[in-house]
Enzyme design. Structure first.
Site, short mmCIF file in Angstrom:
data_model
loop_
_atom_site.label_atom_id
_atom_site.label_comp_id
_atom_site.label_asym_id
_atom_site.label_seq_id
_atom_site.Cartn_x
_atom_site.Cartn_y
_atom_site.Cartn_z
N THR A 71 0.69 -1.20 0.07
CA THR A 71 0.19 0.08 -0.07
C THR A 71 0.79 1.21 0.16
O THR A 71 1.85 1.25 0.82
CB THR A 71 -1.10 -0.01 1.38
OG1 THR A 71 -1.69 -1.24 1.37
CG2 THR A 71 -1.91 0.98 1.19
N ASP A 121 -9.17 -1.94 3.35
CA ASP A 121 -9.47 -0.75 4.03
C ASP A 121 -9.23 0.38 2.70
O ASP A 121 -9.67 1.46 3.01
CB ASP A 121 -8.62 -0.49 5.23
CG ASP A 121 -7.15 -0.24 4.88
OD1 ASP A 121 -6.55 0.95 4.74
OD2 ASP A 121 -6.44 -1.47 4.58
#
Lengths: 137, 168
Positions: free
Chosen positions: A1, A31
């Site tokens: 990420t 998320d």
């Protein structure tokens, strides 16, 4: 990420992007694309997060950081640390986050490493400040 | 005095020593790309997309080119952009066959949606003129090896147990 948070003199924005986790089930989403979890921005602060996707979503980590800044613009770092501590103790998940307010910045992670880089630029004096890190300290 | 600023992260995990220098180089490049947008009077939502695009194009990071692989060996990308001024959100999830998911998310921010997922996200990207690429353009040898390692993990443990020289 990967993620970024910016302030353009008038407003904040955040951005987060990821490939997820290796060997994930097709269709599994963590998320990163969820506002409030992978990132959040309002008029006073913005945050981008990284780490265990399911845990960050349960903790609503990005919103928790921005909310933690409150009206005190100097709280960015404390807000990041408090939110990560909550996620670790209450949910048992690890990760990291970056945050900006008008007066401060916050960087935090409770994994082995997280590369981060902060650059500020004074539009009047044209002075530039660059900070870079990857180790916990 | 007006201070414009940007902060970037390259992911929090057990980054191995051999990836440290490239990670630091990549994160500096990303922050530089973002601050240049701000210096040219660009908006914060465009500065963060410039910074994240730089990291999506850098195979050292887990996004875009160099993204982690699904158990099928495919690439599914997730991204979001949020603008604090008006709480606008743009996000995609499980996006396939597009290099820069953050740029597609930026297009969603300007649309009437907030989140588009799966095949619909790829279709939206195509409508917005993004190039549809083959997974092979996003997959790196490092991530292929990481997938194989996990795929074979079970076998590895099994063979160790069978060899009788291991304990739980």
């Amino acid at each position: 990420t990967v993620g970024a948070v910016a302030f353009d003199g008038d407003g904040f924005a955040c951005c987060t992007s990821t490939g997820g986790v290796t060997f994930k089930r097709p269709g599994r989403v963590g998320d990163s694309p969820l506002a409030g979890s992978g990132g959040y921005a309002d008029g006073g602060a913005a945050c981008s997060t990284t780490g265990h996707g399911e845990g960050i979503t349960k903790a609503l980590l990005a919103h928790r950081v921005v909310w933690g800044c409150g009206a005190d613009q100097t709280r960015a770092s404390k807000a990041v640390d408090d939110a990560l501590d909550f996620m670790k103790t209450e949910i048992g998940s690890q990760g990291g986050a970056i945050c900006l307010t008008r007066a401060s910045y916050g960087v935090g992670f409770n994994t082995k490493r997280m590369p981060w880089c902060y650059i500020s630029f004074d539009t009047e004096t044209e002075e530039e400040e660059i900070l870079v890190g990857i180790e916990p300290e | 005095m007006v201070k414009i600023k940007i902060i970037c992260h390259g992911g929090a995990w057990s980054i191995p020593d051999e990836a440290k220098e490239k990670s630091l180089e990549g994160i500096r490049n990303a922050a530089r790309a973002g601050i240049e947008v701000l210096k040219n009077s660009g908006k914060s939502e465009d500065a963060v997309v410039a910074a994240v695009s730089a990291m999506e194009n850098d195979p050292i990071f887990n996004a875009g080119h160099g993204a982690s692989l699904t158990r099928d060996g495919t690439v599914e990308l997730d991204s979001m952009v949020m603008r604090g001024r008006d709480y606008s959100i743009g996000a995609v999830a499980a996006l396939r066959n597009v290099k820069n998911a953050c740029q597609v998310a930026r297009e969603v921010l300007d649309s009437e949606h907030t989140l588009i997922v799966g095949p619909g996200a790829s279709e939206f990207a195509k409508e917005k003129g993004f190039e549809i690429v083959d997974d092979s353009e996003l997959v790196t040898p490092y991530e292929k090896a990481a997938l194989e390692k996990i795929r074979n993990y079970g076998t590895g443990v099994e063979s160790i147990f069978k060899a009788g020289d291991a304990h739980d």
